[in-house]
Design an enzyme around this catalytic site. Structure first.
Site, PDB file in Angstrom:
ATOM      1  N   THR A   1       0.870  -1.242  -0.066  1.00 10.97           N
ATOM      2  CA  THR A   1       0.002   0.178   0.087  1.00 10.97           C
ATOM      3  C   THR A   1       0.891   1.438  -0.064  1.00 10.97           C
ATOM      4  O   THR A   1       1.581   1.524   1.053  1.00 10.97           O
ATOM      5  CB  THR A   1      -1.015  -0.072   1.338  1.00 10.97           C
ATOM      6  OG1 THR A   1      -1.673  -1.245   1.421  1.00 10.97           O
ATOM      7  CG2 THR A   1      -1.687   1.165   1.225  1.00 10.97           C
TER       8      THR A   1
ATOM      9  N   LYS B   1      -7.567   1.520  -3.025  1.00 12.00           N
ATOM     10  CA  LYS B   1      -7.344   1.064  -1.717  1.00 12.00           C
ATOM     11  C   LYS B   1      -7.577   2.258  -0.589  1.00 12.00           C
ATOM     12  O   LYS B   1      -8.031   2.294   0.220  1.00 12.00           O
ATOM     13  CB  LYS B   1      -6.005   0.651  -1.682  1.00 12.00           C
ATOM     14  CG  LYS B   1      -5.095   0.438  -0.456  1.00 12.00           C
ATOM     15  CD  LYS B   1      -5.622  -0.918   0.307  1.00 12.00           C
ATOM     16  CE  LYS B   1      -4.971  -1.138   1.609  1.00 12.00           C
ATOM     17  NZ  LYS B   1      -5.720  -2.315   2.196  1.00 12.00           N
TER      18      LYS B   1
ATOM     19  N   LYS C   1      -1.495   5.303   8.542  1.00 15.94           N
ATOM     20  CA  LYS C   1      -0.839   5.208   7.255  1.00 15.94           C
ATOM     21  C   LYS C   1      -1.712   5.394   6.126  1.00 15.94           C
ATOM     22  O   LYS C   1      -1.589   6.434   5.237  1.00 15.94           O
ATOM     23  CB  LYS C   1      -0.020   4.018   7.230  1.00 15.94           C
ATOM     24  CG  LYS C   1       0.788   3.734   5.801  1.00 15.94           C
ATOM     25  CD  LYS C   1       1.296   2.380   5.645  1.00 15.94           C
ATOM     26  CE  LYS C   1       1.623   2.346   4.051  1.00 15.94           C
ATOM     27  NZ  LYS C   1       2.110   0.987   3.966  1.00 15.94           N
TER      28      LYS C   1
HETATM   29  P1  NAD Z   1       6.165  -5.940   7.293  1.00 20.41           P
HETATM   30  O1  NAD Z   1       7.038  -4.818   7.942  1.00 20.41           O
HETATM   31  O2  NAD Z   1       5.851  -7.261   8.109  1.00 20.41           O
HETATM   32  O3  NAD Z   1       7.082  -6.806   5.837  1.00 20.41           O
HETATM   33  C1  NAD Z   1       7.716  -5.710   5.017  1.00 20.41           C
HETATM   34  C2  NAD Z   1       9.018  -6.638   4.751  1.00 20.41           C
HETATM   35  O4  NAD Z   1       9.905  -6.011   3.768  1.00 20.41           O
HETATM   36  C3  NAD Z   1      10.041  -6.763   5.916  1.00 20.41           C
HETATM   37  O5  NAD Z   1      10.120  -8.022   6.170  1.00 20.41           O
HETATM   38  C4  NAD Z   1      11.317  -6.125   5.658  1.00 20.41           C
HETATM   39  O6  NAD Z   1      12.512  -6.527   5.916  1.00 20.41           O
HETATM   40  C5  NAD Z   1      11.153  -6.016   4.045  1.00 20.41           C
HETATM   41  N1  NAD Z   1      11.897  -5.048   3.000  1.00 20.41           N
HETATM   42  C6  NAD Z   1      11.945  -3.730   3.248  1.00 20.41           C
HETATM   43  N2  NAD Z   1      12.676  -3.276   2.215  1.00 20.41           N
HETATM   44  C7  NAD Z   1      13.082  -3.996   1.331  1.00 20.41           C
HETATM   45  C8  NAD Z   1      14.126  -4.356   0.497  1.00 20.41           C
HETATM   46  N3  NAD Z   1      14.387  -3.231  -0.266  1.00 20.41           N
HETATM   47  N4  NAD Z   1      14.190  -5.545  -0.204  1.00 20.41           N
HETATM   48  C9  NAD Z   1      13.734  -6.597   0.265  1.00 20.41           C
HETATM   49  N5  NAD Z   1      12.840  -6.647   1.610  1.00 20.41           N
HETATM   50  C10 NAD Z   1      12.714  -5.373   2.066  1.00 20.41           C
HETATM   51  O7  NAD Z   1       4.914  -5.521   6.514  1.00 20.41           O
HETATM   52  P2  NAD Z   1       3.604  -6.019   6.141  1.00 20.41           P
HETATM   53  O8  NAD Z   1       2.550  -5.929   7.199  1.00 20.41           O
HETATM   54  O9  NAD Z   1       3.820  -7.353   5.544  1.00 20.41           O
HETATM   55  O10 NAD Z   1       3.039  -5.150   5.224  1.00 20.41           O
HETATM   56  C11 NAD Z   1       3.468  -4.735   3.766  1.00 20.41           C
HETATM   57  C12 NAD Z   1       2.702  -3.964   3.042  1.00 20.41           C
HETATM   58  O11 NAD Z   1       1.424  -4.405   2.752  1.00 20.41           O
HETATM   59  C13 NAD Z   1       2.549  -2.551   3.644  1.00 20.41           C
HETATM   60  O12 NAD Z   1       2.522  -1.602   2.337  1.00 20.41           O
HETATM   61  C14 NAD Z   1       1.009  -2.485   4.312  1.00 20.41           C
HETATM   62  O13 NAD Z   1       0.683  -1.245   4.394  1.00 20.41           O
HETATM   63  C15 NAD Z   1       0.338  -3.292   3.329  1.00 20.41           C
HETATM   64  N6  NAD Z   1      -0.703  -4.011   4.100  1.00 20.41           N
HETATM   65  C16 NAD Z   1      -0.718  -4.708   5.287  1.00 20.41           C
HETATM   66  C17 NAD Z   1      -1.695  -5.195   5.943  1.00 20.41           C
HETATM   67  C18 NAD Z   1      -1.582  -5.888   7.302  1.00 20.41           C
HETATM   68  O14 NAD Z   1      -2.549  -6.186   7.762  1.00 20.41           O
HETATM   69  N7  NAD Z   1      -0.239  -6.067   7.662  1.00 20.41           N
HETATM   70  C19 NAD Z   1      -2.891  -5.169   5.256  1.00 20.41           C
HETATM   71  C20 NAD Z   1      -2.988  -4.550   4.228  1.00 20.41           C
HETATM   72  C21 NAD Z   1      -1.936  -4.248   3.310  1.00 20.41           C
END
Ligand code: NAD
Length: 295
Positions: free
Chosen positions: A93, A168, A243
């Site tokens: 997102t 979204k 966010k």
């Molecule tokens: P998270 O922090 O658990 O996972 C993100 C991962 O990306 C981390 O493990 C981090 O180490 C990795 N990362 C960051 N930069 C990187 C790079 N350059 N190369 C490789 N890895 C890298 O976050 P999440 O909860 O999985 O959320 C991810 C996305 O999904 C966000 O944009 C969030 O807004 C969206 N989202 C989350 C949810 C939820 O409920 N968690 C729901 C809908 C949407």
């Protein structure tokens, strides 16, 4: 079987990549955090030691990263290593502007691209029941659909580049505003001596009905599966709602849209987070209104 590179294997990306493996794809993964990469390996994802190694052989690349700046950095690295003609899908997102910039980067590299943020949370990611909102060309969407179907239940093509992110943040702005409205109504009902169940029975079947009351009721009792029944364990964390509301306000400012209630909702969630509630479910904001009412 498709050769897929999955970049960002965190709370959402980990289970999404696992579902791509389960569907019979050859999935190579990369994450900056070593323990997260290790956990993905246990689900059948082949770990790569760096991003270029993950994407070198890939027909499809999926990114699931925290914010726009991470996506732009990762996509720049991807374009340097990926084969021309590959499809790059971003499921994070992020802001609409960064999403459109990412599409331009892919176009310059001769790749297809899609922004495809999700709704459904970690539970939906694990169960493979996410909703995908996609933006990009008809060709990109057609190629991405079978991949997305391995991770989700509903896949909607919303329009051109950035349309998925636009859908979204518009949806989540409605959600943030409606949850605040429902919380205010329950706090008012408490002051008026009206029971939670009575308000629920009327509003959930009348013109006040919405997802925030019917499915995700912010008080314990009327909807047994809502986070209010488990001490507001998320669910959807207040920090993530903040966010998304901030992204909606950036987009409103950039496009000249008038969203006064979206702006107010962003301010209220910012206050709620400042009080140490970012990790709690977003429906717990009802407690902040009770405190205000008491004070
Ligand atoms: P998270 O922090 O658990 O996972 C993100 C991962 O990306 C981390 O493990 C981090 O180490 C990795 N990362 C960051 N930069 C990187 C790079 N350059 N190369 C490789 N890895 C890298 O976050 P999440 O909860 O999985 O959320 C991810 C996305 O999904 C966000 O944009 C969030 O807004 C969206 N989202 C989350 C949810 C939820 O409920 N968690 C729901 C809908 C949407």
């Amino acid at each position: 079987m498709t050769r897929i590179a999955f970049i960002g294997l965190g709370n959402m990306g980990g289970p999404m990549a696992a579902n791509l493996v389960k569907a019979g794809n050859d999935v190579t993964g990369f994450d900056l955090a070593a323990p997260i990469l290790k956990a993905a390996e246990a689900t059948g994802v082949k770990p790569a030691s760096h991003l270029s190694q993950a994407v070198g052989e890939a027909e499809v690349v999926v990114t699931m990263l925290p914010q726009g700046k991470h996506v732009i950095t990762a996509w720049a690295d991807i374009m340097a290593s990926v084969a021309s003609g590959a499809l790059i899908i971003d499921c994070s997102t992020i802001d609409v502007e960064s999403a459109r910039k990412a599409h331009e980067m892919a176009k310059t590299a001769g790749c297809l691209s899609l922004d495809a943020p999700v709704s459904g949370g970690v539970g939906g990611a694990s169960a493979g029941t996410l909703t995908f909102m996609a933006g990009g060309s008809v060709e990109s969407f057609a190629k991405a659909k079978p991949i997305l179907e391995a991770m989700g239940r509903k896949i909607v093509h919303c329009g051109d580049a950035g349309a998925g992110q636009a859908a979204k943040i518009c949806n989540n702005m409605i959600l943030g505003i409606s949850m605040i409205g429902v919380c205010e109504a329950f706090v008012l009902a408490e002051k008026l001596g009206l029971s939670h169940q009575a308000l629920f029975d009327v509003a959930s079947t009348s013109s006040g009905q919405c997802w925030s009351i019917n499915t995700y009721c912010p008080v314990p009792g009327p909807v047994p599966t809502s986070p209010a029944n488990t001490g507001y364990k998320p669910g959807f964390a207040a920090a993530l709602m903040l966010k998304d509301l901030r992204l909606s306000q950036e987009a409103a400012l950039a496009s000249g849209a008038s969203t006064p209630l979206g702006a107010e909702a962003a301010q209220l969630y910012a206050l709620f987070e400042k009080q140490g509630n970012g990790g709690r479910d977003f429906s717990a904001i009802i407690e902040m209104f009770r405190e205000h009412a008491a004070g």
